[in-house]
Write a protein that holds these residues in place. Structure first.
Motif, PDB file in Angstrom:
ATOM      1  N   GLY A   1       0.696  -1.820   0.281  1.00 35.87           N
ATOM      2  CA  GLY A   1       0.215  -0.361  -0.153  1.00 35.87           C
ATOM      3  C   GLY A   1       1.407   1.376   0.221  1.00 35.87           C
ATOM      4  O   GLY A   1       0.485   2.401  -0.522  1.00 35.87           O
TER       5      GLY A   1
ATOM      6  N   LYS B   1       0.597  -2.970  12.407  1.00 37.36           N
ATOM      7  CA  LYS B   1      -0.969  -5.039  12.867  1.00 37.36           C
ATOM      8  C   LYS B   1       0.196  -5.293  12.310  1.00 37.36           C
ATOM      9  O   LYS B   1      -0.037  -6.195  11.946  1.00 37.36           O
TER      10      LYS B   1
ATOM     11  N   GLY C   1       0.262  -7.024  -3.726  1.00 42.48           N
ATOM     12  CA  GLY C   1       0.667  -7.353  -2.369  1.00 42.48           C
ATOM     13  C   GLY C   1       0.239  -8.592  -0.966  1.00 42.48           C
ATOM     14  O   GLY C   1      -0.032  -9.478  -1.860  1.00 42.48           O
ATOM     15  N   ASP C   2       0.075  -8.559  -0.961  1.00 43.12           N
ATOM     16  CA  ASP C   2      -0.417 -10.199  -0.112  1.00 43.12           C
ATOM     17  C   ASP C   2      -1.996 -10.105   0.052  1.00 43.12           C
ATOM     18  O   ASP C   2      -1.807 -11.719  -0.349  1.00 43.12           O
TER      19      ASP C   2
HETATM   20  C1  LIG Z   1       6.512 -13.857   9.957  1.00 44.01           C
HETATM   21  C2  LIG Z   1       6.904 -13.179   8.641  1.00 44.01           C
HETATM   22  C3  LIG Z   1       8.479 -13.026   7.724  1.00 44.01           C
HETATM   23  C4  LIG Z   1       8.355 -12.639   7.277  1.00 44.01           C
HETATM   24  N1  LIG Z   1       9.364 -12.394   6.981  1.00 44.01           N
HETATM   25  C5  LIG Z   1       9.600 -11.481   5.385  1.00 44.01           C
HETATM   26  C6  LIG Z   1      10.687 -11.537   4.744  1.00 44.01           C
HETATM   27  O1  LIG Z   1      12.482 -11.712   5.694  1.00 44.01           O
HETATM   28  N2  LIG Z   1      11.263 -10.619   3.907  1.00 44.01           N
HETATM   29  C7  LIG Z   1      10.103 -10.203   2.869  1.00 44.01           C
HETATM   30  O2  LIG Z   1      10.227  -9.823   2.402  1.00 44.01           O
HETATM   31  N3  LIG Z   1       8.694 -11.096   3.147  1.00 44.01           N
HETATM   32  C8  LIG Z   1       8.214 -11.405   4.903  1.00 44.01           C
HETATM   33  N4  LIG Z   1       7.056 -11.218   5.484  1.00 44.01           N
HETATM   34  C9  LIG Z   1       5.915 -11.192   3.898  1.00 44.01           C
HETATM   35  C10 LIG Z   1       5.971  -9.709   4.102  1.00 44.01           C
HETATM   36  O3  LIG Z   1       5.879  -9.828   4.868  1.00 44.01           O
HETATM   37  C11 LIG Z   1       4.759  -9.755   3.195  1.00 44.01           C
HETATM   38  O4  LIG Z   1       4.627  -9.786   2.068  1.00 44.01           O
HETATM   39  C12 LIG Z   1       4.166  -8.049   3.415  1.00 44.01           C
HETATM   40  O5  LIG Z   1       4.672  -7.760   4.594  1.00 44.01           O
HETATM   41  C13 LIG Z   1       3.126  -8.259   2.220  1.00 44.01           C
HETATM   42  O6  LIG Z   1       3.099  -6.326   1.788  1.00 44.01           O
HETATM   43  P1  LIG Z   1       1.472  -5.867   2.260  1.00 44.01           P
HETATM   44  O7  LIG Z   1       1.652  -4.224   1.951  1.00 44.01           O
HETATM   45  O8  LIG Z   1       0.745  -6.649   1.326  1.00 44.01           O
HETATM   46  O9  LIG Z   1       0.347  -7.009   3.480  1.00 44.01           O
HETATM   47  P2  LIG Z   1       0.946  -6.384   5.129  1.00 44.01           P
HETATM   48  O10 LIG Z   1       2.407  -6.067   5.551  1.00 44.01           O
HETATM   49  O11 LIG Z   1       0.024  -7.276   5.946  1.00 44.01           O
HETATM   50  O12 LIG Z   1      -0.597  -5.086   5.213  1.00 44.01           O
HETATM   51  C14 LIG Z   1      -1.501  -4.588   4.914  1.00 44.01           C
HETATM   52  C15 LIG Z   1      -2.235  -3.314   5.222  1.00 44.01           C
HETATM   53  O13 LIG Z   1      -3.383  -3.675   5.352  1.00 44.01           O
HETATM   54  C16 LIG Z   1      -4.494  -2.932   7.081  1.00 44.01           C
HETATM   55  N5  LIG Z   1      -5.908  -3.186   6.541  1.00 44.01           N
HETATM   56  C17 LIG Z   1      -5.991  -4.992   6.671  1.00 44.01           C
HETATM   57  N6  LIG Z   1      -7.696  -4.538   6.367  1.00 44.01           N
HETATM   58  C18 LIG Z   1      -7.950  -3.207   6.025  1.00 44.01           C
HETATM   59  C19 LIG Z   1      -8.924  -2.896   5.451  1.00 44.01           C
HETATM   60  N7  LIG Z   1     -10.387  -3.093   5.596  1.00 44.01           N
HETATM   61  N8  LIG Z   1      -8.742  -1.563   6.132  1.00 44.01           N
HETATM   62  C20 LIG Z   1      -7.413  -0.085   6.523  1.00 44.01           C
HETATM   63  N9  LIG Z   1      -6.782  -0.985   6.136  1.00 44.01           N
HETATM   64  C21 LIG Z   1      -6.120  -2.418   6.066  1.00 44.01           C
HETATM   65  C22 LIG Z   1      -3.986  -4.101   7.820  1.00 44.01           C
HETATM   66  O14 LIG Z   1      -3.297  -2.925   9.323  1.00 44.01           O
HETATM   67  C23 LIG Z   1      -1.808  -3.903   7.083  1.00 44.01           C
HETATM   68  O15 LIG Z   1      -1.735  -2.249   7.773  1.00 44.01           O
HETATM   69  C24 LIG Z   1       7.006 -12.447   5.680  1.00 44.01           C
HETATM   70  C25 LIG Z   1       5.936 -12.628   6.933  1.00 44.01           C
HETATM   71  C26 LIG Z   1       6.073 -13.004   7.966  1.00 44.01           C
HETATM   72  C27 LIG Z   1       4.158 -12.959   8.602  1.00 44.01           C
END
Ligand SMILES: Cc1cc2nc3c(=O)[nH]c(=O)nc-3n(C[C@H](O)[C@H](O)[C@H](O)COP(=O)(O)OP(=O)(O)OC[C@H]3O[C@@H](n4cnc5c(N)ncnc54)[C@H](O)[C@@H]3O)c2cc1C
Ligand SMILES: Cc1cc2nc3c(=O)[nH]c(=O)nc-3n(C[C@H](O)[C@H](O)[C@H](O)COP(=O)(O)OP(=O)(O)OC[C@H]3O[C@@H](n4cnc5c(N)ncnc54)[C@H](O)[C@@H]3O)c2cc1C
Ligand SMILES: Nc1ncnc2c1ncn2[C@@H]1O[C@H](COP(=O)(O)O)[C@@H](O)[C@H]1O
Lengths: 432, 280, 368
Positions: A16, A42, A302-303
């Protein structure tokens, strides 16, 4: 008075933030909504930051980003119950001007990234959960939040809300994530003085060490563990597939406790103060589990799109890259005066296919299945390897040749010769 | 009616760690929050405004990052905020803090006279409960500490009636405006901000006042210079050397209870005596 | 109130690096230790005697007089309080008796106290950190423009400069800090009830009385007390002075499980207390919270069930003579400072404990 934006980004994780930053920097009027108290509160991650994806957006990020340590040494450990066998790779080359991998703590890092979004003019609102996407027909036109007030409208909504995206499922963009496609990871941060971290790992300054761990701690389940050095703390975590936990007889927490008590790990944590325990899902279904990435007025990044490379433990870089590519698609469309229709958003998918993100995921597309169907990778092999090392190292009057024979025998006994060869072949195919 | 609320940004002390060797605070990653006790003051001020109209201004003295706390106050629905920030304020104890705040509130009042000032009961970092009384005395306001409820405000009569907690009971007090109230915790619950106020907060430009803007001429009364008290030593509490004597629990709850009482009668005889425990 | 009250001490040059300064000669005239005797409706708060005991020790070290400040509305009350103060160690009582002081109000009390200080110039002034004491201390310190250290847990004298070393918790109790008031007098400190132990009274011990007048009329005072609703009518918990306390924490699981706590308390004739999460969740009322932001207690017996023993809780109860901890986590920090430890599920242990006490207590304490 209803607010209307060029784009709304849901979530302030790496995906994001990358999207919001890229959009706002291009001068678009954007709103980013995050449910956490601050960006990062979070979020749970090991965490390794891969510099490249971030550098493409913020070339001078090293100047002020809260980086913990740059990694100069990688260890791979395979544990059985009492011992481990492993490899080390350490190089002074990693002490370059622009190191490639860093350990970070997500809370301060995400907050920093978010401050960059604000600095380029993005409107960021935290502590606000998006509860619903507003649709007109099948077109997404805005969002509704948990706060009292009007609906908020936008030309496009980018869902960066992380694994298990409730919004995407609720809106019918994809089905609920399946248990065999998602890992549950638990991790703890143990604080200790900087000097202790440095002397325990034989590092100085901002140097850091990563240990990747596999073995019998996962009780035969598909999963791995990791240990990262931060400035004045150590992150330790372990994760396994949710489907395995469902059948298994050990909880993730108990597994982490076992890991902490392991004779190879315990001394590294000794005297530390555990301050943060967290559990989080990781989408590890890989290529085959990636859903439709876009539609009328919406995109997944992302995720929430399942973009994690489980083999290399990469996620945040895929998240940032997808966020950036999604944003660039919107910027191009805006500039051309085109609507964010599904037809136009195919450009996002095309850009993704061209990038390392989809290419890497494709490369490992068979791996999740293979690991899942071959649990001996995580139970039999660690034990055999450790015992082999033990046998070779004990000097007890027995000749080395006999020892080797015994080891070979032990392998074949536990796993037929065909099995061993099959394993080797399948692994080669899956990671080729 | 014009109400000023004083809030402080504090480190969330639940998450503070102490360096085991140097005994210094390890602040890394410790989030800053609005002093929890001050939320009751903000909410009470907003309720008064809901009831009687007027304006609520929130002020804080602190480093530039304290802006986040003020932005949050905007989200809750206050009208205006002031960030009092200047290197000259650094190192202030409660006397110097209340001097600076009092002076700034006077300056705020020069434009729009202040009827009521609110503070929290105490902070969770300083924990002194003195800044409120200090401001009141400096400004010559009527002081109402530990207020649990505001029964009545009469702007015509310039009077206010409150219930304040005192030792052993509740006093119902009536006094004149302008007054300063330190709000007791648990007396209300901070509201959930509306979307509109979230937008306002995100776009708000927080005004920063240095000492001159706050109308402070005498620099010897603020910051370290204006502080009579000095911290001469910081140290960690001594851990108790003796750990608990563990009672055998292997035989089930009933046996455990019996074993405990036996231990009390033998090892803590005086207590057992006072309790009237029978030894078997 | 205005700012032109005579300042007790004008600040001299700020201490630069060097901690030990020659005391301003004007301040050297400040001598003796005072303890504020907190009296409401004829009843002296016990914290005053706890402080008198502490003040006595400090006065002996300094070789100065220990004064009791007695403010009240009736001659009988102030006489009784002064006499009691002497038995607890005071050498002299400074008394202001005026009908305007019958109920505590900030203005007349602040005036009475600041006038006394300005006239008789004590070097140290101690007050209880009660709602009354904190209200008064903050006002008095600001009016006198002197330093005040709140919520101290330890008082000592600096042998080098005869200054007060006031130690108090900081950062949520994780650390302690020692604070000095250098070039200002008096040095003021508040101390919580139950932090210092109760001294034994010396019956027959007597002292001098110095009486001053308030010089105020009702019309000078703006605040009026319309009504006083005593706590007895509201069933406020009397935790601070309870001999036995049974306390529950988050580990009790849910509100209903607190009946086990109440049952045991009933058998022991104990008060019930809890940790912060418990009062926040509404399982107990807020006045039953024990710890840094709740009450400090000093019972003979403290039973902690499902309480982890976080520092913020610990600081409120570690003065207990005997602590029994029940916790299902053998590594819970509470076992580091409890007297007796039971590792187990509190929900199972408590009823057994209640039964065992019921059958082995000579008399049922509640009934007897
Ligand atoms: C234990 C662990 C270890 C990891 N180690 C690594 C690593 O070493 N290196 C690496 O590159 N990746 C690692 N990963 C993977 C990485 O953390 C994720 O791939 C990355 O964080 C994905 O980013 P994102 O922005 O898609 O999701 P997220 O980081 O999960 O962000 C999603 C955001 O959306 C918010 N959100 C959710 N729903 C809503 C809603 N309805 N309204 C408003 N806000 C909302 C959440 O609060 C959150 O802040 C690891 C993951 C875990 C769990
Ligand atoms: C500024 C500040 C002020 C604070 N002030 C106070 C204060 O005044 N008072 C206070 O108490 N806290 C205070 N706190 C909070 C304090 O830090 C702790 O969070 C709190 O004391 C923890 O309460 P607890 O032990 O009940 O809960 P937890 O820490 O959650 O502990 C519960 C315990 O119960 C055990 N348990 C679980 N199940 C069972 C079972 N079935 N049987 C037996 N044991 C079980 C667990 O092992 C655990 O040890 C304050 C915090 C801050 C930051
Ligand atoms: N730096 C500050 N800025 C604004 N208000 C403050 C500040 N410090 C203390 N206060 C107010 O004074 C109250 C009591 O603080 P304290 O005396 O530190 O316990 C707090 O609850 C705040 O309302």
């Amino acid at each position: 008075m209803a607010e209307k934006f060029d784009a709304i980004v849901v979530g302030a994780g790496p995906a994001g933030n990358a999207a919001a930053y890229t959009l706002a920097k291009a001068g678009l009027n954007i709103l980013q909504l995050e449910r956490g108290e601050t960006p990062g509160t979070k979020n749970v991650q090991g965490a390794i930051l891969y510099a490249d994806a971030l550098e493409r957006m913020i070339p001078d990020f090293r100047d002020d980003a809260p980086l913990e340590r740059h990694i100069i040494e990688q260890r791979m450990w395979i544990l059985d119950d009492r011992s481990f066998i492993g490899t080390n790779y350490r190089s002074d080359d990693f002490n370059s001007e622009r190191p490639n991998r860093y350990t970070i703590l997500r809370a301060p890092f995400d907050k920093w990234f978010s401050s960059k979004v604000k600095a380029v003019g993005g409107l960021v609102i935290c502590e606000t959960t998006v509860t619903e996407l507003i649709k007109e027909g099948n077109k997404v036109i805005g969002v509704r939040t948990d706060r009292l007030g009007d609906d908020i409208y936008a030309d496009v909504v980018i869902l960066a809300d992380g694994v298990n995206s409730l919004l995407a499922t609720k809106s019918g963009f994809h089905k609920e994530i399946e248990a065999q496609n998602v890992a549950l990871a638990v991790k703890e941060i143990h604080f200790m003085p900087q000097e202790v971290v440095e002397s325990r790992f034989n590092i100085k300054g901002d140097e850091g060490v990563v240990i990747e761990i596999a073995g019998t701690v996962t009780h035969g389940m598909v999963g791995t563990a990791f240990l990262y050095t931060n400035k004045e703390s150590i992150t330790l975590g372990i994760g396994c597939m949710v489907s395995d936990f469902k059948n298994g007889n050990i909880t993730p927490y108990a597994m982490l406790e076992e890991l902490k008590a392991h004779p190879a790990i315990a001394p590294l944590l000794e005297g530390g103060e555990m301050k943060e325990y967290a559990a989080h899902l990781i989408p590890e279904g890989g290529y085959k589990a990636v859903p439709q990435l876009f539609g009328e007025g919406w995109m997944l990044v992302g995720d929430s799109a399942g973009l994690v490379n489980a083999v290399h433990r990469e996620g945040s870089n895929l998240a940032m890259t997808s966020g950036r590519l999604a944003a660039e698609t919107v910027i191009t469309l805006k500039a051309a005066g085109l609507p964010c229709s599904a037809a136009n958003l195919t450009r996002y998918k095309a850009a993704m296919d061209e990038s390392f993100v989809m290419k890497d995921l494709r490369k490992y597309r068979e791996l999740p299945g293979i690991l899942h169907n071959n649990p001996h990778f995580f139970s039999v092999y660690p034990e055999l390897l450790n015992r082999a090392a033990h046998t070779m190292l004990i000097v007890d009057g027995e000749d080395k040749h006999s020892k080797e024979k015994a080891i070979r025998k032990s392998f074949v006994q536990r796993r037929s010769l065909w099995g061993l060869m099959g394993d080797a072949y399948r692994m080669w195919r899956a990671t080729r | 009616m014009h109400i000023v609320v004083c809030i402080k940004q504090v480190p969330d002390s639940a998450q503070i760690r102490v360096h085991p060797v140097t005994n210094t605070i390890m602040r890394q990653g410790v989030p800053a929050i609005i002093n929890p006790f001050d939320l009751f003051a903000i909410e009470e001020a907003l309720r008064l405004k809901d009831r009687m109209g007027g304006k609520v201004t929130v002020i804080t003295m602190g480093p530039p990052q304290a802006e986040d706390a003020l932005r949050k106050a905007i989200a809750f629905g206050v009208d205006d905020v002031v960030l009092l920030t200047d290197r000259a304020f650094a190192g202030a104890d409660t006397l110097a803090t209340s001097f600076a705040l009092a002076q700034a509130i006077r300056t705020i009042g020069a434009e729009n006279p202040v009827d009521l000032v609110f503070t929290g009961k105490q902070t969770i970092d300083g924990d002194t409960a003195q800044v409120g009384p200090g401001i009141a005395k400096r400004m010559g306001l009527q002081l109402l500490t530990y207020v649990a409820a505001i029964d009545e405000v009469d702007l015509e009569q310039r009077s206010i009636t409150v219930q304040r907690r005192s030792e052993g009971g509740v006093q119902v007090i009536r006094t004149q405006l302008p007054a300063l109230i330190t709000m007791l915790e648990g007396t209300n619950q901070i509201r959930f901000a509306t979307m509109e106020n979230m937008f306002r907060s995100a776009r708000y430009v927080v005004p920063q006042w240095n000492k001159d803007r706050a109308g402070i001429e005498d620099a010897s009364k603020i910051g370290l210079k204006g502080s009579p008290t000095v911290v001469s030593k910081v140290f960690a509490p001594k851990p108790k050397a003796i750990k608990a004597q563990m009672i055998d629990v292997s035989q089930g709850p009933k046996a455990t209870a019996a074993a405990l009482i036996d231990t009390l009668t033998s090892k803590s005889a005086r207590l057992a005596n006072e309790l009237g425990l029978v030894a078997y | 109130m205005s700012e032109n009250t005579t300042p007790a001490a004008a600040p001299t040059a700020a201490p630069k690096g060097k901690k030990r300064l020659e005391l301003d000669p004007r301040l050297a005239a400040y001598q003796g230790i005072w303890v504020f005797v907190e009296m409401e409706r004829g009843h002296v708060h016990p914290v005053s005697w706890e402080l008198m005991g502490e003040g006595r020790k400090l006065a002996n070290i300094l070789g100065v007089e220990l004064g009791a400040v007695v403010l009240g509305g009736s001659g009988v009350d102030t006489q009784m309080a002064s006499a009691a103060a002497f038995t607890y160690g005071a050498d002299v009582a400074y008394v202001v008796c005026d009908a305007l002081l019958t109920e505590y109000r900030n203005e007349p009390y602040t005036k009475a106290m600041t006038d006394l200080v300005n006239r008789h110039q004590p070097e140290i002034l101690l007050l209880g950190a009660t709602t009354l004491g904190r209200d008064l201390a903050g006002s008095v310190a600001t009016t006198l423009l002197t330093g005040l250290t709140a919520d101290c847990t330890d008082l000592a004298i600096d042998p080098d400069n005869r200054g007060l070393l006031a130690t108090r918790p900081t950062f949520g109790g994780s650390l302690l800090c020692t604070i000095q008031t250098l070039n200002y007098r008096p040095q003021m400190a508040t101390i919580r009830p139950r932090v210092m132990s109760m001294p034994t009274a010396e019956p027959g011990r007597i002292g001098r009385m110095v009486t001053e007048s308030l010089n105020m009329v009702e019309n000078d005072i703006i605040a009026k007390v319309l009504e006083f609703i005593p706590d007895e009518a509201q069933e406020q918990a009397q935790l601070a002075y309870a001999d036995i306390i049974v306390a529950g924490g988050r580990g009790m699981g849910k509100a209903e499980n607190f009946r086990h706590i109440w049952d045991l308390a009933a058998v022991l004739g104990a008060e019930v207390g809890g940790s912060r999460p418990v009062t926040h969740a509404g399982w107990l009322t807020a006045d039953r919270q024990i710890g840094q932001s709740g009450k400090t207690v000093r019972p003979k017996l403290y039973i902690a069930a499902g309480i982890s023993g976080a520092i913020q809780h610990r600081v409120g109860m570690e003065g207990a003579d005997v602590v029994i901890a029940i916790n299902n986590d053998p590594n819970a920090p509470i076992f580091d400072f409890a007297t007796y430890g039971i590792v187990g599920d509190a929900v199972h242990i408590l009823p057994a404990l209640t039964e065992a006490f019921r059958s082995r207590l000579v008399v049922n304490r509640r009934a007897g």
